[in-house]
Design a protein around this motif. Structure first.
Motif, PDB file in Angstrom:
ATOM      1  N   TYR A   6       0.834  -1.347   0.058  1.00  0.00           N
ATOM      2  CA  TYR A   6       0.157  -0.076  -0.057  1.00  0.00           C
ATOM      3  C   TYR A   6       1.007   1.281   0.036  1.00  0.00           C
ATOM      4  O   TYR A   6       2.208   1.120   0.389  1.00  0.00           O
ATOM      5  CB  TYR A   6      -1.033   0.015   0.950  1.00  0.00           C
ATOM      6  N   GLY A   7       0.237   2.414  -0.463  1.00  0.00           N
ATOM      7  CA  GLY A   7       0.958   3.594  -0.394  1.00  0.00           C
ATOM      8  C   GLY A   7       0.309   4.595   0.351  1.00  0.00           C
ATOM      9  O   GLY A   7      -1.191   4.479   0.421  1.00  0.00           O
ATOM     10  N   CYS A   8       0.761   5.636   1.304  1.00  0.00           N
ATOM     11  CA  CYS A   8      -0.006   6.433   2.076  1.00  0.00           C
ATOM     12  C   CYS A   8      -0.112   7.955   1.232  1.00  0.00           C
ATOM     13  O   CYS A   8       0.870   8.196   0.808  1.00  0.00           O
ATOM     14  CB  CYS A   8       0.791   6.749   3.267  1.00  0.00           C
ATOM     15  N   GLU A   9      -1.270   8.390   1.180  1.00  0.00           N
ATOM     16  CA  GLU A   9      -1.694   9.714   0.436  1.00  0.00           C
ATOM     17  C   GLU A   9      -1.191  10.901   1.245  1.00  0.00           C
ATOM     18  O   GLU A   9      -0.739  11.769   0.686  1.00  0.00           O
ATOM     19  CB  GLU A   9      -3.149   9.850   0.269  1.00  0.00           C
ATOM     20  N   GLY A  12       3.246   9.617   1.903  1.00  0.00           N
ATOM     21  CA  GLY A  12       3.908   9.291   0.795  1.00  0.00           C
ATOM     22  C   GLY A  12       4.752   8.034   1.019  1.00  0.00           C
ATOM     23  O   GLY A  12       5.498   7.418   0.002  1.00  0.00           O
ATOM     24  N   ARG A  13       4.894   7.189   1.938  1.00  0.00           N
ATOM     25  CA  ARG A  13       5.742   6.171   2.168  1.00  0.00           C
ATOM     26  C   ARG A  13       4.706   5.020   1.801  1.00  0.00           C
ATOM     27  O   ARG A  13       3.562   4.773   1.959  1.00  0.00           O
ATOM     28  CB  ARG A  13       5.982   6.034   3.695  1.00  0.00           C
ATOM     29  N   ASP A  14       5.508   3.799   1.444  1.00  0.00           N
ATOM     30  CA  ASP A  14       5.058   2.595   1.064  1.00  0.00           C
ATOM     31  C   ASP A  14       5.071   1.280   2.053  1.00  0.00           C
ATOM     32  O   ASP A  14       6.098   1.529   3.142  1.00  0.00           O
ATOM     33  CB  ASP A  14       5.549   2.027  -0.322  1.00  0.00           C
ATOM     34  N   PHE A  15       4.066   0.758   2.173  1.00  0.00           N
ATOM     35  CA  PHE A  15       4.222  -0.557   3.320  1.00  0.00           C
ATOM     36  C   PHE A  15       3.417  -1.556   2.908  1.00  0.00           C
ATOM     37  O   PHE A  15       2.675  -1.782   1.916  1.00  0.00           O
ATOM     38  CB  PHE A  15       3.718   0.164   4.716  1.00  0.00           C
ATOM     39  N   ALA A  26      -4.825   1.532   7.809  1.00  0.00           N
ATOM     40  CA  ALA A  26      -3.981   2.685   7.931  1.00  0.00           C
ATOM     41  C   ALA A  26      -2.467   2.515   8.014  1.00  0.00           C
ATOM     42  O   ALA A  26      -1.838   1.517   7.896  1.00  0.00           O
ATOM     43  CB  ALA A  26      -4.209   2.902   9.544  1.00  0.00           C
ATOM     44  N   CYS A  27      -1.837   3.764   7.479  1.00  0.00           N
ATOM     45  CA  CYS A  27      -0.615   3.675   7.555  1.00  0.00           C
ATOM     46  C   CYS A  27      -0.023   3.688   8.837  1.00  0.00           C
ATOM     47  O   CYS A  27      -0.097   4.198   9.718  1.00  0.00           O
ATOM     48  CB  CYS A  27      -0.325   5.273   6.831  1.00  0.00           C
ATOM     49  N   PRO A  28       1.206   2.667   8.844  1.00  0.00           N
ATOM     50  CA  PRO A  28       1.760   2.394  10.296  1.00  0.00           C
ATOM     51  C   PRO A  28       2.690   3.445  10.568  1.00  0.00           C
ATOM     52  O   PRO A  28       3.176   3.504  11.553  1.00  0.00           O
ATOM     53  CB  PRO A  28       2.553   0.946   9.950  1.00  0.00           C
ATOM     54  N   GLU A  34      -5.945   7.287   4.504  1.00  0.00           N
ATOM     55  CA  GLU A  34      -6.069   7.705   3.132  1.00  0.00           C
ATOM     56  C   GLU A  34      -4.828   6.872   2.473  1.00  0.00           C
ATOM     57  O   GLU A  34      -3.888   7.452   2.176  1.00  0.00           O
ATOM     58  CB  GLU A  34      -5.972   8.929   2.776  1.00  0.00           C
ATOM     59  N   THR A  35      -5.205   5.272   2.198  1.00  0.00           N
ATOM     60  CA  THR A  35      -3.946   4.495   1.635  1.00  0.00           C
ATOM     61  C   THR A  35      -4.549   4.016   0.136  1.00  0.00           C
ATOM     62  O   THR A  35      -5.816   4.037   0.077  1.00  0.00           O
ATOM     63  CB  THR A  35      -3.745   3.432   2.441  1.00  0.00           C
TER      64      THR A  35
END
Length: 77
Positions: A6-9, A12-15, A26-28, A34-35
């Motif tokens: 996934y990418g975080c809007e 901007g990080r990928d996980f 959710a972004c960790p 917003e991913t």
């Protein structure tokens, strides 16, 4: 359960995340919800493991431009 990228809007990080169902995680890193799911890169195996669909090892001195001695293990190709 599959692991997706996934990418975080927001940051901007990928996980990567183990997914249960269709919910977007959710972004960790920043906690934003917003991913979006990313297109994963395919892994390409080289060698003679005997599985159909695998590419054979390159000839001596072969390999990609980033490899030395025909061994792609160090560059990931």
């Amino acid at each position: 359960m599959p692991i997706y990228e996934y990418g975080c809007e927001k940051c901007g990080r990928d996980f990567e995340e183990l997914v249960f169902g269709e919910e977007l995680p959710a972004c960790p890193y920043c906690g934003a919800t917003e991913t979006h799911k990313l297109m994963s890169r395919c892994a390409r195996c080289r060698g003679n493991a005997g599985m159909s669909g695998e590419a054979s090892a390159p000839a001596a001195g072969g390999g990609c431009a980033g490899c030395s001695g025909g061994n792609c293990a160090s560059c990931g190709h």
